[in-house]
Motif scaffolding. Structure first.
Motif, PDB file in Angstrom:
ATOM      1  N   ILE A   1      67.835 -45.980 -16.334  1.00 40.82           N
ATOM      2  CA  ILE A   1      68.886 -46.746 -17.015  1.00 40.82           C
ATOM      3  C   ILE A   1      68.352 -48.118 -17.421  1.00 40.82           C
ATOM      4  CG2 ILE A   1      71.160 -47.784 -16.758  1.00 40.82           C
ATOM      5  CD1 ILE A   1      71.362 -44.862 -16.833  1.00 40.82           C
ATOM      6  N   LEU A   2      67.581 -48.698 -16.503  1.00 38.55           N
ATOM      7  CA  LEU A   2      67.022 -50.028 -16.740  1.00 38.55           C
ATOM      8  C   LEU A   2      66.158 -50.020 -17.992  1.00 38.55           C
ATOM      9  CD1 LEU A   2      67.120 -52.656 -15.191  1.00 38.55           C
ATOM     10  CD2 LEU A   2      65.066 -52.004 -14.019  1.00 38.55           C
TER      11      LEU A   2
ATOM     12  N   LEU B   1      69.064 -54.688 -13.359  1.00 38.39           N
ATOM     13  CA  LEU B   1      70.030 -54.083 -14.277  1.00 38.39           C
ATOM     14  C   LEU B   1      71.100 -55.103 -14.650  1.00 38.39           C
ATOM     15  CD1 LEU B   1      70.772 -51.574 -15.757  1.00 38.39           C
ATOM     16  CD2 LEU B   1      71.971 -50.736 -13.766  1.00 38.39           C
TER      17      LEU B   1
ATOM     18  N   LEU C   1      66.363 -47.919 -20.472  1.00 40.39           N
ATOM     19  CA  LEU C   1      67.237 -47.748 -21.628  1.00 40.39           C
ATOM     20  C   LEU C   1      67.817 -49.084 -22.061  1.00 40.39           C
ATOM     21  CD1 LEU C   1      68.921 -45.830 -23.518  1.00 40.39           C
ATOM     22  CD2 LEU C   1      70.702 -46.013 -21.800  1.00 40.39           C
TER      23      LEU C   1
ATOM     24  N   ILE D   1      65.328 -51.891  -2.185  1.00 40.96           N
ATOM     25  CA  ILE D   1      64.883 -51.423  -3.499  1.00 40.96           C
ATOM     26  C   ILE D   1      66.066 -51.342  -4.456  1.00 40.96           C
ATOM     27  CG2 ILE D   1      63.895 -49.464  -4.732  1.00 40.96           C
ATOM     28  CD1 ILE D   1      62.175 -48.897  -2.397  1.00 40.96           C
TER      29      ILE D   1
ATOM     30  N   LEU E   1      66.721 -53.280  -7.959  1.00 45.67           N
ATOM     31  CA  LEU E   1      66.990 -52.625  -9.236  1.00 45.67           C
ATOM     32  C   LEU E   1      68.347 -53.054  -9.797  1.00 45.67           C
ATOM     33  CD1 LEU E   1      65.575 -49.083  -8.530  1.00 45.67           C
ATOM     34  CD2 LEU E   1      64.737 -50.728 -10.176  1.00 45.67           C
TER      35      LEU E   1
ATOM     36  N   LEU F   1      67.725 -42.020  -6.245  1.00 43.13           N
ATOM     37  CA  LEU F   1      68.618 -43.025  -6.823  1.00 43.13           C
ATOM     38  C   LEU F   1      67.844 -44.151  -7.507  1.00 43.13           C
ATOM     39  CD1 LEU F   1      71.525 -44.033  -7.208  1.00 43.13           C
ATOM     40  CD2 LEU F   1      71.269 -45.267  -5.082  1.00 43.13           C
ATOM     41  N   PRO F   2      66.858 -44.769  -6.824  1.00 38.84           N
ATOM     42  CA  PRO F   2      66.079 -45.806  -7.523  1.00 38.84           C
ATOM     43  C   PRO F   2      65.423 -45.284  -8.794  1.00 38.84           C
ATOM     44  CG  PRO F   2      65.604 -45.873  -5.194  1.00 38.84           C
ATOM     45  CD  PRO F   2      66.467 -44.680  -5.420  1.00 38.84           C
TER      46      PRO F   2
ATOM     47  N   PHE G   1      72.823 -41.066  -0.610  1.00 40.77           N
ATOM     48  CA  PHE G   1      71.438 -41.180  -1.059  1.00 40.77           C
ATOM     49  C   PHE G   1      70.534 -41.704   0.053  1.00 40.77           C
ATOM     50  CE2 PHE G   1      73.672 -41.161  -5.111  1.00 40.77           C
ATOM     51  CZ  PHE G   1      72.939 -40.221  -5.804  1.00 40.77           C
TER      52      PHE G   1
ATOM     53  N   ILE H   1      68.060 -45.181 -11.470  1.00 41.34           N
ATOM     54  CA  ILE H   1      68.441 -46.531 -11.925  1.00 41.34           C
ATOM     55  C   ILE H   1      67.359 -47.088 -12.840  1.00 41.34           C
ATOM     56  CG2 ILE H   1      69.086 -48.843 -11.208  1.00 41.34           C
ATOM     57  CD1 ILE H   1      69.764 -47.717  -8.494  1.00 41.34           C
ATOM     58  N   THR H   2      66.094 -46.794 -12.485  1.00 42.28           N
ATOM     59  CA  THR H   2      65.006 -47.288 -13.319  1.00 42.28           C
ATOM     60  C   THR H   2      65.111 -46.755 -14.737  1.00 42.28           C
ATOM     61  OG1 THR H   2      63.677 -47.179 -11.335  1.00 42.28           O
ATOM     62  CG2 THR H   2      62.526 -47.605 -13.370  1.00 42.28           C
TER      63      THR H   2
END
Lengths: 174, 481
Positions: free
Chosen positions: A153-154, B134, A156, B126, B130, A146-147, B63, A150-151
């Motif tokens: 997307i970040l 974001l 992008l 974490i 993030l 998951l991280p 997750f 997300i990274t």
């Protein structure tokens, strides 16, 4: 004196000298190149410590990608030459004070370590092998999936943002 | 990835996918009709809100325990999505009027909201980090949206640099917490602390650093320096979204971390939180008095309100009061969101090109020329002060009650006194609107008027039935403890 120790001493000298060169050189390009050399030395340290993956990452990410980007920026902005003197009045004493603190800390740790060498744990065998990369990959894409996503997307979003902020408007009035 | 993983993350997956699609769709829409992206974005937000509501009442972990769905996450997700819809509603006409309409505005907002949703759902440091990034990175870009106007560029750069600095604190705090407990997962941290395996000093340093980092994000004194400049320089529609969304998300993460992971540290942290809340309330309200620019005044007002919400953290270690105090923080977040959005929408209605129409004196004569608008603004100002019959008063009552029950009477007194001080500058706006003659120019846009009307109505009507909202908030935090 075995070969490892000799290698280590040469490397440390190179690392310290390149760090000094980074600080003392007046040209930003030279400074950046010294930093690349410093990164390379540190990467070989990692190799000596038996961590090939970190060594390679250090080279590709830091010395490769980031520093080349730095060089590009420096050259594009035309900031090769630093102005002669820009130090603030309190900068020097503060730097000396901090350096002394750091020296004490390093010395203290060194002496403490000397006594503790017997109890220092060896790194796990797993880390030292080529398997480390496989282990890392498995952990990254299972436990930390998951991280990781997300990274992406970040990145992008950061890219879109950078483009939006720098794009010239077509036919925009001012 | 399992089905539970997908279901838990579904709102976020949809939101991000929708944002990516809109990014592409934007390329095929001519410049004059960019408003369509706004409508599509609102549609996406509404659909996602429906899914979040369908998740309500469920408990899911996914997750490897990194994200969860619980009452807390659902409550906050709905708040964030509503913030997004309102944020687009106030931006729709404003961007066109100011000549800064670009389709990416709305997609960046969607990305920012997905970051907020992550922060509401995160159960791992974490993911919280993030999510925070974001949320923040699109906001940095949005703050500089009105480039090449200097104020906006300055706002963007300042927010970016100080935000990155604050992020450093958050990361350092996470590293310390990891060092102390050997895990970044909140449940693991709790387990290690309970098992006595954690290094308390490191954990305390980690908690303190996290507090500093999030203190920046929610604009608490003394980490508030960026707030007035950024709020003033950014386009007003961004400021409104930022003031509500980013603050609420910061508090969401703080609540989740402190309440679920650090209850054992409360003895050491309570004095710090006490001081932080007190200084924030006093500082924000006192400096707001001197402001003549409405955006700066509202910026300091938002700092002051961060102080009020911080009050709810003070009794968090006391198991008897903690539940109610966290619930009152959520309630206050909702109350502040509604009122603040209304106030910022009013600022947009009076703002003209080139940053004109932003002085408080520009509101003179509003009471005579546009009585409905003036009435709405009066409601918002009363609510921000905490005067009946508004939601702001009820929110403050709940907050003060939980603080007093926790035994922090001194803090409650500071809260009441600073509210009295705040009456001076809030009511000055009302006085200027009704007592002075002037010729205010109001831009009438249907979406904007709708937002103002709905916010004013909600502020008044909800204050008569606060128990329903408080019950919702109270149920939301039930599983946190």
């Amino acid at each position: 004196m075995n070969s490892m120790l000799i290698l280590f001493i040469i490397l440390s000298l190179a690392a310290v000298l390149s760090a000094l060169g980074l600080l003392l050189s007046r040209s930003a390009v030279y400074a950046a190149l010294f930093l690349v050399l410093n990164f390379a030395c540190v990467a070989i340290f990692y190799l000596l410590l038996g961590a090939p993956f970190i060594a390679l990452t250090q080279i590709t990410v830091y010395a490769g990608a980031i520093m080349v980007l730095f060089l590009f920026v420096i050259m594009l902005l035309g900031a090769e030459k630093l102005p002669k003197s820009q130090s603030l009045p309190w900068q020097r004493p503060l730097a000396i004070g901090l350096a002394v603190v750091l020296l004490f800390e390093a010395g203290f740790l060194l002496f403490q370590r000397l006594h503790l060498t017997a109890t220092l744990a060896q790194p796990e065998a797993q880390i030292n092998s080529v398997d480390a990369i496989r282990t890392l990959g498995l952990t990254l894409f299972n436990q930390y999936l998951l991280p990781f996503e997300i990274t992406s997307i970040l990145l992008l979003v950061a890219m879109v943002g950078a483009i939006v902020l720098t794009k010239q408007e077509k036919g925009a009035a001012g | 990835m399992t089905q539970t993983d997908l279901l838990t993350l579904l709102p976020n997956i949809l939101l991000v996918t929708w944002a990516c699609i809109l990014l592409l769709v934007d390329l095929f829409i001519p410049q004059r009709r960019k408003g369509m992206i706004a409508l599509l974005a609102v549609f996406g937000l509404a659909v996602v809100m429906g899914i979040v509501l369908a998740q309500a009442g469920r408990e899911m972990t996914a997750f490897n325990g990194m994200i969860v769905v619980d009452g807390f996450s659902v409550f906050l997700s709905v708040l964030f999505l509503a913030t997004g819809i309102l944020g687009i509603a106030i931006a729709y006409g404003y961007l066109k009027r100011m000549g800064i309409e670009r389709g990416e505005y709305y997609t960046l907002m969607l990305f920012s909201i997905s970051g907020m949703l992550l922060m509401a759902q995160a159960a791992d440091l974490i993911v919280i980090f993030l999510g925070l990034e974001l949320l923040s990175i699109p906001l940095y870009v949005l703050a500089a949206w009105a480039r090449p106007r200097l104020e906006s560029e300055e706002a963007g750069l300042k927010y970016f640099l100080l935000g990155a600095f604050a992020t450093g604190f958050v990361v350092y705090g996470i590293a310390m917490t990891f060092g102390a407990t050997g895990s970044t997962r909140l449940s693991e941290i709790v387990a290690r602390v309970a098992g006595g395996e954690a290094v308390t000093t490191l954990l305390l340093i980690g908690a303190a650093l996290l507090l500093v980092g999030f203190g920046f994000k929610v604009a608490a004194v003394p980490f508030h320096m960026w707030t007035p400049d950024v709020y003033q320089g950014a386009p007003t529609s961004v400021t409104g979204f930022m003031a509500v969304g980013a603050k609420a998300a910061g508090f969401a993460a703080l609540l989740r971390i402190f309440v679920s992971a650090f209850p054992s540290l409360s003895v050491d942290l309570v004095p710090v939180l006490w001081g932080l809340a007190a200084v924030t309330m006093i500082g924000g309200n006192l400096i707001a008095i001197a402001q003549t620019d409405i955006k700066r005044m509202l910026a300091y007002s938002s700092i002051a309100h961060a102080g009020y919400i911080l009050m709810a953290f003070v009794p968090y270690g006391n198991p008897k009061v903690a539940h109610d105090s966290v619930a009152s923080a959520l309630f206050y977040l909702v109350a502040y969101a509604i009122t603040s959005f209304g106030a910022w929408a009013m600022v947009i209605a009076l703002e003209k090109a080139e940053g004109k129409g932003l002085e408080i004196n520009d509101y003179a004569g509003l009471g005579r020329k546009h009585p409905a608008m003036a009435a709405a603004m009066t409601v918002f100002m009363l609510s921000l002060t905490g005067i009946p019959p508004t939601l702001g008063l009820i929110g403050k009552l709940y907050l003060f009650r939980s603080v007093v029950e926790g035994g922090f009477i001194g803090l409650a007194i500071i809260g009441v006194l600073t509210s009295l001080i705040s009456a001076y500058y809030y009511l000055r706006v009302v006085v200027v609107m009704y007592m002075r003659d002037g010729d205010p120019q109001v831009t009438s846009e249907s979406w904007l008027n709708l937002t103002i009307g709905a916010a004013a109505l909600a502020t008044v009507v909800l204050s008569f039935v606060p128990a329903a909202l408080f019950t919702l908030a109270s149920d939301a935090v039930l599983k946190l403890f």
